[in-house]
Design a protein around this motif. Structure first.
Motif, PDB file in Angstrom:
ATOM      1  N   GLU A 109      15.044  19.874  19.302  1.00 37.12           N
ATOM      2  CA  GLU A 109      15.704  19.212  20.427  1.00 37.12           C
ATOM      3  C   GLU A 109      16.238  17.839  20.048  1.00 37.12           C
ATOM      4  O   GLU A 109      15.654  17.141  19.222  1.00 37.12           O
ATOM      5  N   HIS A 110      17.331  17.477  20.681  1.00 38.94           N
ATOM      6  CA  HIS A 110      17.863  16.115  20.646  1.00 38.94           C
ATOM      7  C   HIS A 110      17.548  15.525  22.019  1.00 38.94           C
ATOM      8  O   HIS A 110      18.170  15.875  23.011  1.00 38.94           O
ATOM      9  N   SER A 111      16.521  14.670  22.078  1.00 35.41           N
ATOM     10  CA  SER A 111      16.010  14.124  23.333  1.00 35.41           C
ATOM     11  C   SER A 111      16.643  12.782  23.656  1.00 35.41           C
ATOM     12  O   SER A 111      16.926  11.981  22.761  1.00 35.41           O
ATOM     13  N   GLN A 112      16.810  12.527  24.936  1.00 34.29           N
ATOM     14  CA  GLN A 112      17.354  11.273  25.436  1.00 34.29           C
ATOM     15  C   GLN A 112      16.262  10.487  26.153  1.00 34.29           C
ATOM     16  O   GLN A 112      15.419  11.076  26.843  1.00 34.29           O
ATOM     17  N   PHE A 113      16.317   9.169  26.018  1.00 37.83           N
ATOM     18  CA  PHE A 113      15.330   8.282  26.625  1.00 37.83           C
ATOM     19  C   PHE A 113      16.035   7.098  27.281  1.00 37.83           C
ATOM     20  O   PHE A 113      17.134   6.723  26.867  1.00 37.83           O
ATOM     21  N   ILE A 114      15.369   6.526  28.271  1.00 36.67           N
ATOM     22  CA  ILE A 114      15.891   5.336  28.943  1.00 36.67           C
ATOM     23  C   ILE A 114      14.740   4.344  29.118  1.00 36.67           C
ATOM     24  O   ILE A 114      13.592   4.747  29.341  1.00 36.67           O
ATOM     25  N   ARG A 115      15.080   3.048  28.995  1.00 37.63           N
ATOM     26  CA  ARG A 115      14.074   1.996  29.192  1.00 37.63           C
ATOM     27  C   ARG A 115      14.342   1.311  30.519  1.00 37.63           C
ATOM     28  O   ARG A 115      15.456   0.838  30.771  1.00 37.63           O
ATOM     29  N   ILE A 116      13.305   1.263  31.347  1.00 38.02           N
ATOM     30  CA  ILE A 116      13.377   0.589  32.642  1.00 38.02           C
ATOM     31  C   ILE A 116      12.194  -0.354  32.729  1.00 38.02           C
ATOM     32  O   ILE A 116      11.037   0.069  32.580  1.00 38.02           O
ATOM     33  N   ASP A 117      12.471  -1.628  32.996  1.00 37.55           N
ATOM     34  CA  ASP A 117      11.409  -2.643  33.105  1.00 37.55           C
ATOM     35  C   ASP A 117      10.451  -2.584  31.917  1.00 37.55           C
ATOM     36  O   ASP A 117       9.234  -2.550  32.075  1.00 37.55           O
ATOM     37  N   GLU A 118      11.016  -2.529  30.712  1.00 38.04           N
ATOM     38  CA  GLU A 118      10.252  -2.528  29.454  1.00 38.04           C
ATOM     39  C   GLU A 118       9.408  -1.270  29.243  1.00 38.04           C
ATOM     40  O   GLU A 118       8.525  -1.265  28.390  1.00 38.04           O
ATOM     41  N   GLN A 119       9.670  -0.204  29.999  1.00 34.76           N
ATOM     42  CA  GLN A 119       8.965   1.057  29.782  1.00 34.76           C
ATOM     43  C   GLN A 119       9.970   2.160  29.459  1.00 34.76           C
ATOM     44  O   GLN A 119      10.956   2.338  30.166  1.00 34.76           O
ATOM     45  N   TRP A 120       9.692   2.909  28.374  1.00 34.54           N
ATOM     46  CA  TRP A 120      10.544   4.015  27.968  1.00 34.54           C
ATOM     47  C   TRP A 120      10.153   5.287  28.716  1.00 34.54           C
ATOM     48  O   TRP A 120       8.968   5.542  28.936  1.00 34.54           O
ATOM     49  N   PHE A 121      11.171   6.068  29.100  1.00 31.53           N
ATOM     50  CA  PHE A 121      10.971   7.351  29.765  1.00 31.53           C
ATOM     51  C   PHE A 121      11.838   8.407  29.084  1.00 31.53           C
ATOM     52  O   PHE A 121      12.979   8.134  28.708  1.00 31.53           O
ATOM     53  N   TYR A 122      11.304   9.613  28.990  1.00 36.04           N
ATOM     54  CA  TYR A 122      12.085  10.773  28.568  1.00 36.04           C
ATOM     55  C   TYR A 122      12.976  11.168  29.737  1.00 36.04           C
ATOM     56  O   TYR A 122      12.541  11.140  30.894  1.00 36.04           O
ATOM     57  N   THR A 123      14.229  11.530  29.447  1.00 40.48           N
ATOM     58  CA  THR A 123      15.108  11.999  30.517  1.00 40.48           C
ATOM     59  C   THR A 123      15.428  13.480  30.342  1.00 40.48           C
ATOM     60  O   THR A 123      15.064  14.302  31.171  1.00 40.48           O
ATOM     61  N   GLN A 124      16.091  13.821  29.264  1.00 38.59           N
ATOM     62  CA  GLN A 124      16.476  15.212  29.048  1.00 38.59           C
ATOM     63  C   GLN A 124      16.705  15.459  27.568  1.00 38.59           C
ATOM     64  O   GLN A 124      16.780  14.521  26.786  1.00 38.59           O
ATOM     65  N   GLY A 125      16.850  16.736  27.234  1.00 38.26           N
ATOM     66  CA  GLY A 125      17.072  17.079  25.843  1.00 38.26           C
ATOM     67  C   GLY A 125      18.026  18.240  25.705  1.00 38.26           C
ATOM     68  O   GLY A 125      18.129  19.089  26.589  1.00 38.26           O
ATOM     69  N   GLN A 126      18.722  18.230  24.584  1.00 35.35           N
ATOM     70  CA  GLN A 126      19.621  19.329  24.238  1.00 35.35           C
ATOM     71  C   GLN A 126      18.915  20.177  23.184  1.00 35.35           C
ATOM     72  O   GLN A 126      18.565  19.694  22.109  1.00 35.35           O
ATOM     73  N   HIS A 127      18.699  21.460  23.507  1.00 41.42           N
ATOM     74  CA  HIS A 127      18.040  22.350  22.553  1.00 41.42           C
ATOM     75  C   HIS A 127      19.000  22.718  21.436  1.00 41.42           C
ATOM     76  O   HIS A 127      20.184  22.954  21.658  1.00 41.42           O
ATOM     77  N   LEU A 128      18.459  22.752  20.230  1.00 38.65           N
ATOM     78  CA  LEU A 128      19.222  23.062  19.024  1.00 38.65           C
ATOM     79  C   LEU A 128      18.651  24.326  18.387  1.00 38.65           C
ATOM     80  O   LEU A 128      17.487  24.669  18.624  1.00 38.65           O
ATOM     81  N   PRO A 129      19.439  25.006  17.553  1.00 46.92           N
ATOM     82  CA  PRO A 129      18.913  26.194  16.872  1.00 46.92           C
ATOM     83  C   PRO A 129      17.765  25.822  15.939  1.00 46.92           C
ATOM     84  O   PRO A 129      17.756  24.751  15.328  1.00 46.92           O
ATOM     85  N   VAL A 130      16.802  26.712  15.842  1.00 44.36           N
ATOM     86  CA  VAL A 130      15.634  26.507  14.986  1.00 44.36           C
ATOM     87  C   VAL A 130      15.886  27.164  13.640  1.00 44.36           C
ATOM     88  O   VAL A 130      16.341  28.301  13.572  1.00 44.36           O
ATOM     89  N   LYS A 131      15.596  26.443  12.569  1.00 38.69           N
ATOM     90  CA  LYS A 131      15.680  27.011  11.225  1.00 38.69           C
ATOM     91  C   LYS A 131      14.251  27.323  10.784  1.00 38.69           C
ATOM     92  O   LYS A 131      13.454  26.424  10.507  1.00 38.69           O
ATOM     93  N   TYR A 132      13.934  28.611  10.725  1.00 38.74           N
ATOM     94  CA  TYR A 132      12.584  29.048  10.389  1.00 38.74           C
ATOM     95  C   TYR A 132      12.335  28.942   8.886  1.00 38.74           C
ATOM     96  O   TYR A 132      13.248  29.122   8.089  1.00 38.74           O
ATOM     97  N   PRO A 133      11.093  28.670   8.509  1.00 38.94           N
ATOM     98  CA  PRO A 133      10.779  28.526   7.079  1.00 38.94           C
ATOM     99  C   PRO A 133      10.886  29.863   6.350  1.00 38.94           C
ATOM    100  O   PRO A 133      10.610  30.921   6.925  1.00 38.94           O
ATOM    101  N   GLN A 134      11.281  29.786   5.107  1.00 43.58           N
ATOM    102  CA  GLN A 134      11.293  30.962   4.246  1.00 43.58           C
ATOM    103  C   GLN A 134       9.876  31.189   3.709  1.00 43.58           C
ATOM    104  O   GLN A 134       9.049  30.275   3.702  1.00 43.58           O
ATOM    105  N   ARG A 135       9.618  32.387   3.234  1.00 45.91           N
ATOM    106  CA  ARG A 135       8.277  32.766   2.791  1.00 45.91           C
ATOM    107  C   ARG A 135       7.706  31.846   1.707  1.00 45.91           C
ATOM    108  O   ARG A 135       6.516  31.567   1.690  1.00 45.91           O
ATOM    109  N   ASN A 136       8.532  31.358   0.799  1.00 45.66           N
ATOM    110  CA  ASN A 136       8.039  30.539  -0.306  1.00 45.66           C
ATOM    111  C   ASN A 136       8.121  29.036  -0.050  1.00 45.66           C
ATOM    112  O   ASN A 136       7.791  28.246  -0.927  1.00 45.66           O
ATOM    113  N   GLN A 137       8.551  28.640   1.144  1.00 45.60           N
ATOM    114  CA  GLN A 137       8.546  27.222   1.501  1.00 45.60           C
ATOM    115  C   GLN A 137       7.156  26.830   1.985  1.00 45.60           C
ATOM    116  O   GLN A 137       6.367  27.680   2.400  1.00 45.60           O
TER     117      GLN A 137
END
Length: 153
Positions: A109-137
């Motif tokens: 995911e590519h997540s977005q955050f916002i800071r309000i009154d010196e506190q960070w909050f998660y807002t939303q995320g864009q899901h990305l394709p997953v690259k699965y590990p190969q057997r020898n990795q």
């Protein structure tokens, strides 16, 4: 003497000095990266109140403690790919690996955050394709073994 365990967020610090103060409200995340790591750790440790408290209210939707506690998974590792911030906004691109039943999967995911009154909050995320590990990795669980000898068995 008991040695404190390393925090599962992947920071390399001990949990007591890393995510615990955030989870208990003793301190607040000072960056989107720190918030992302602490949220991953909260999922892994079932600290679901922290997930709700660090999600911006406009983005909570129907999310509740009960929903978060459904279908528990075993979190394996967190890989941070990119992160940054400008003024009161920030982003983190990550891949969080987990085991559900007999399979491994990930949230990429590519997540977005916002800071309000010196506190960070998660807002939303864009899901990305997953690259699965190969057997020898190396396995995503960070065991040091090859995937075929570990989680892909």
């Amino acid at each position: 003497m008991i040695t404190p365990s390393l925090c599962c967020c992947g920071s390399g610090h001990h949990y007591q000095a890393c995510c615990l103060p955030l989870h208990t409200g003793i301190s607040r995340a000072t960056s989107p990266l720190q918030l992302m790591r602490s949220r991953y750790c909260a999922f892994a440790m079932a600290e679901f109140r922290y997930i709700l408290d660090t999600t911006h209210p406009d983005y909570l939707g129907d999310l509740t403690l009960e929903i978060l506690a459904q279908d528990p998974v075993h979190w394996l590792s967190l890989a941070i790919e990119n992160h940054g911030e400008e003024a009161n906004t920030g982003w983190v691109t990550f891949c969080a690996w987990y085991r559900a039943q007999d399979d491994i999967d990930a949230i990429h995911e590519h997540s977005q955050f916002i800071r309000i009154d010196e506190q960070w909050f998660y807002t939303q995320g864009q899901h990305l394709p997953v690259k699965y590990p190969q057997r020898n990795q190396l396995c995503v669980c960070l065991s040091g073994k090859k995937s075929k000898q570990c989680c892909l068995k």
